[in-house]
Design an enzyme around this catalytic site. Structure first.
Site: not given
Ligand code: ADP
Ligand code: MG
Length: 139
Positions: A10, A58, A86, A113, A116
């Site tokens: 990212k 978000f 993952r 974070n 992805h």
């Molecule tokens: P992942 O990337 O672990 O699969 P999600 O699919 O739930 O997580 O969310 C997609 C992306 O959205 C996350 O990687 C993160 O960048 C962002 N995100 C998720 N939850 C939040 C939140 N509560 N507040 C802000 N950004 C979030």
């Molecule tokens: Mg996801």
């Protein structure tokens, strides 16, 4: 089972100069890069990619972040590649991510974070062609 998954380094991690370290993690973690490119997403492309999250609070912030600078999109292959990637990434929130995971070491917060990864074969089958055509994938 040999699988393919979509990975993204990212914009936060690209800007921080963590691309090489993250590639090292995934290669030593048993994944092979079969497609890779740097791309600066438009807001529309980020919204399309994350459309499953369009009703989340978000969403605007996330898609703004994902289009704020270049990211690196890649297709990763290997045994159980989806779960393997993952596991290497760690939990969504770096504060909850396990020791030695990419998000623990390179993520800043739950939004910024670092990486992805597709969450299922169904997601990978949608996400890989969002960025790559067959001619761009080796192996
Ligand atoms: P992942 O990337 O672990 O699969 P999600 O699919 O739930 O997580 O969310 C997609 C992306 O959205 C996350 O990687 C993160 O960048 C962002 N995100 C998720 N939850 C939040 C939140 N509560 N507040 C802000 N950004 C979030
Ligand atoms: Mg996801």
């Amino acid at each position: 089972m040999n699988q393919s998954t979509l990975g993204i380094v990212k914009p936060d991690a690209v800007k921080a100069g963590s691309l090489g370290a993250i590639l090292e993690r995934l290669e030593s973690g048993g994944l092979t890069v079969v497609g890779l490119k740097m791309i600066h997403l438009t807001g529309e492309m980020a919204q399309g990619f994350y459309r499953v999250h369009r009703n989340r609070p978000f969403f605007d912030s996330l898609t703004g972040f994902m289009s704020e600078g270049p990211c690196v999109v890649m297709v990763l292959q290997g045994e159980n590649a989806i779960e393997r990637w993952r596991d290497l990434m760690g939990a969504t929130d770096p504060a909850q991510a396990g020791e030695g995971t990419i998000r623990k070491d390179f993520g800043q917060n739950i939004e910024r974070n670092a990486v992805h990864g597709s969450d299922s074969p169904e997601s990978a089958n949608i996400e890989i062609p969002y960025f790559f055509n067959a001619l761009e994938l080796a192996g």
